[in-house]
Design an enzyme around this catalytic site. Structure first.
Site, PDB file in Angstrom:
ATOM      1  N   THR A 193      -4.957  14.109 -12.661  1.00  0.00           N
ATOM      2  CA  THR A 193      -5.770  14.972 -11.793  1.00  0.00           C
ATOM      3  C   THR A 193      -7.249  14.660 -11.977  1.00  0.00           C
ATOM      4  OG1 THR A 193      -4.131  16.727 -11.728  1.00  0.00           O
ATOM      5  CG2 THR A 193      -6.402  17.369 -11.306  1.00  0.00           C
ATOM      6  N   GLN A 199       2.770   8.075 -10.286  1.00  0.00           N
ATOM      7  CA  GLN A 199       4.232   7.970 -10.352  1.00  0.00           C
ATOM      8  C   GLN A 199       4.717   6.535 -10.514  1.00  0.00           C
ATOM      9  OE1 GLN A 199       6.342  10.532 -10.499  1.00  0.00           O
ATOM     10  NE2 GLN A 199       4.797  12.099 -10.153  1.00  0.00           N
ATOM     11  N   ALA A 221      -0.667   9.419 -18.819  1.00  0.00           N
ATOM     12  CA  ALA A 221       0.217   8.998 -19.908  1.00  0.00           C
ATOM     13  C   ALA A 221       1.563   9.730 -19.906  1.00  0.00           C
ATOM     14  CB  ALA A 221      -0.477   9.215 -21.256  1.00  0.00           C
ATOM     15  N   HIS A 222       1.537  11.007 -19.548  1.00  0.00           N
ATOM     16  CA  HIS A 222       2.773  11.785 -19.740  1.00  0.00           C
ATOM     17  C   HIS A 222       3.861  11.444 -18.717  1.00  0.00           C
ATOM     18  CE1 HIS A 222       2.638  15.000 -16.594  1.00  0.00           C
ATOM     19  NE2 HIS A 222       1.375  14.665 -16.568  1.00  0.00           N
ATOM     20  N   THR A 229     -15.629  13.373 -25.961  1.00  0.00           N
ATOM     21  CA  THR A 229     -15.013  12.596 -27.030  1.00  0.00           C
ATOM     22  C   THR A 229     -13.663  12.052 -26.588  1.00  0.00           C
ATOM     23  OG1 THR A 229     -16.099  14.012 -28.637  1.00  0.00           O
ATOM     24  CG2 THR A 229     -14.217  12.715 -29.426  1.00  0.00           C
ATOM     25  N   CYS A 249      10.563  28.758  -1.644  1.00  0.00           N
ATOM     26  CA  CYS A 249      10.836  29.849  -2.560  1.00  0.00           C
ATOM     27  C   CYS A 249      10.560  29.482  -4.014  1.00  0.00           C
ATOM     28  CB  CYS A 249      12.270  30.347  -2.391  1.00  0.00           C
ATOM     29  SG  CYS A 249      12.371  31.607  -1.115  1.00  0.00           S
TER      30      CYS A 249
END
Lengths: 138, 408
Positions: free
Chosen positions: B77, B184, B205-206, B245, B332
């Site tokens: 993001t 992705q 990374a995740h 950092t 939903c």
């Protein structure tokens, strides 16, 4: 989103799934919602034309778990009620019973709409016979 | 092998950290805790070397020539925000028009909406029924004010892989910068910023078996030298493009994850594709009116997105969620009551958009899990159809479009 135990119970063990043939005397059918909105409920009542009491109710629902639970609960509540009593079922009663979160309140609104639509359909088709039967017994 | 529940099949949202990744991260939390900006002592040197090694590993994965082109961020993001806002601000004098697509992930779309409020113009190129962007549409959208084209590499819902090299070529011909959201795709399929003429590439990374909290923006240094305005002011880290950092342990994990993905990609992709195809065959052959969303071939090997007519997505997930973690494009599942804009963009009709389920396989997915999920999905959809008024009407031969629905 976590579901309440009652919603899960109705989802896993829905009460009164099914359909009545529409031509059976005393049957009223409500079909509300729209596929593109993600919710459609069909709710049917079968009224004893002699007593004016809802003897049986059935539903089929396209929608999320809360929509399924709302309509399942509605059929449970309808059974044994008179048509006038059934008119008094409010969506807020369903919200409280199922502990629906705010984003699912529309499911209860739809269930109330389905009840009202089934009752109106019943009255349109069979209401006069009910009154006549009522008059004959009094 | 005994199945372990719940089964995770939502790998487009995140992935577990690979144990090999975690192992190399741990020392950087404790004994090797230095600040990479500390230039005057061994703790800092050690940390800087570790971050630079990770930079190299990430650069290698995406075919970047120079590790200095990798700017670490907090994730995908932030990388997207930095790319779009950074370019918009830096090149404002040159132009104020951006070309993107209607199926970018939320970060991309939301940044564009903000830029529009700030006076930029954005063209959202539509996609076809298979989710593919037509390069001609991109070409037609370009004006003399266009400063940036931003197209995702592969979609997070339907996995459709865009013609990135063609768009890159077009952007280069017209001397327009090209940002690609690779969240992705990176680590899963070949991504090469040189061969594909990508000027800016976002990744995280995740999504590649690394830790949450770190991502990267590739910023081209040559042909052309891309300049971006920074979004976070401070100590001028990351060559002034992203102060703050550098989180060395996360970065080290990111680097290792990139290295493993690069080495395992061909084999892993083939294995997951075979499992995905098996799941797809099981579901599509067992159920009528189950529709594959997205392009059948140009698709991430671990992605499967199916719409089940006459049942609503969240109700399918509810039947499975004790055992299987999946995602739905159903309204939903969100607070908005609007179904997936990605599925809706395919023009499949919003009733099918309400019925889409996304399966995401990953490195640790086992064949037994795929079999189990396939069987259970079929069971749950079948049960829900038995209680669906739409299925009943359709079976009676009623055309659902002929009914005058009273929408709320």
């Amino acid at each position: 989103m976590a579901y309440s135990e009652k919603v899960i119970d109705h989802y896993n063990n829905p009460r009164n799934v099914g359909s009545f043939p529409k031509e059976i005397p005393g049957v009223g059918t409500g079909l509300v919602g729209a596929p593109e909105c993600g919710d459609v409920m069909k709710l049917q009542i079968k009224v004893n034309l002699d007593t004016g009491v809802i003897e049986d109710a059935k539903f089929k629902t396209f929608g999320c778990g809360s929509a399924i639970a709302s309509s399942s609960l509605a059929t449970e509540w309808l059974k044994g009620k008179s048509v006038d009593e059934a008119m008094k079922i409010k969506n807020t009663d369903i919200v409280n019973e199922l502990k629906l979160p705010p984003v699912k309140i529309h499911c209860s609104v739809l269930a109330e709409d389905a009840i009202k639509a089934a009752l109106a359909d019943y009255r349109g088709k069979w209401g006069k016979k009910e009154v006549a039967a009522g008059a004959a017994t009094s | 092998m005994a199945l372990k529940f719940p089964i995770f099949m939502d790998s487009h949202s995140t992935t577990p950290v690979d144990p090999r990744v975690l192992e190399v991260m741990i020392p950087y939390f404790t004994e090797k805790f230095g600040h990479p900006g500390s230039r005057n002592h061994p703790f800092g040197w050690e940390a800087e070397a570790a971050a630079d090694k990770a930079r190299e590993q990430v650069a290698k994965l995406i075919g970047a020539r120079d590790p200095k082109e990798i700017v670490f961020t907090s994730g995908g993001t932030e990388a997207i925000n930095l790319a779009l806002k950074g370019v918009a601000e830096m090149y404002r004098e040159k132009g104020t028009h951006i070309v993107t697509t209607g199926i970018e992930q939320r970060a991309g779309l939301d940044v564009c909406k903000r830029l529009e409020r700030q006076g930029y113009q954005v063209t959202y190129v539509p996609v076809g029924a298979d989710g593919l962007v037509d390069v001609e549409e991109v070409r037609k959208a370009i004006t003399d004010k266009t400063i940036l084209i931003s197209v995702m590499f592969a979609n997070n819902e339907i996995g459709t892989i865009q013609p990135i090299a063609e768009i890159g070529k077009l952007a280069k011909q017209r001397a327009i910068l090209f940002h690609c959201d690779g969240t992705q795709a990176v680590g899963k399929i070949p991504v090469d910023v040189e061969a594909m003429a990508i000027d800016l590439l976002s990744c995280t990374a995740h999504m590649i078996y690394g830790p949450k909290g770190v991502g990267a923006l590739y910023v081209r240094r040559k042909n052309p030298r891309v300049r971006i305005a920074s979004m976070i002011d401070g100590g001028g880290h990351e060559r002034g493009m992203r102060s703050g950092t550098v989180p060395v342990p996360l970065t080290v994990g990111f680097g290792k994850a990139a290295e493993i993905c690069r080495e395992a990609m061909a084999e892993e992709g083939a294995r997951l594709k075979a499992l995905r195809d098996k799941l797809q065959d099981k579901i599509l052959s067992s159920l009528d009116e189950a529709y594959l969303n997205g392009h059948p071939e140009k698709r991430l090997p671990h992605n499967l997105n199916v719409s089940f007519a006459y049942v609503e997505g969240e109700s399918v997930l509810m039947g499975l969620n004790k055992e299987v973690a999946l995602a739905s494009g159903s309204a939903c599942t969100s607070a908005t009551l609007e179904p997936s804009y990605v599925i809706a963009a395919l023009g499949v009709g919003s009733e099918l958009a309400h019925s889409s389920i996304r399966f995401g396989l990953h490195r640790f997915t086992m064949e037994e899990e795929v079999e189990y999920v396939g069987d259970r999905t079929v069971q749950v959809v079948t049960r829900l159809r038995e209680m669906s008024p739409l299925y009943e009407l359709a079976k009676e031969g009623v055309d659902l479009k002929s009914i005058h629905w009273k929408a709320e």
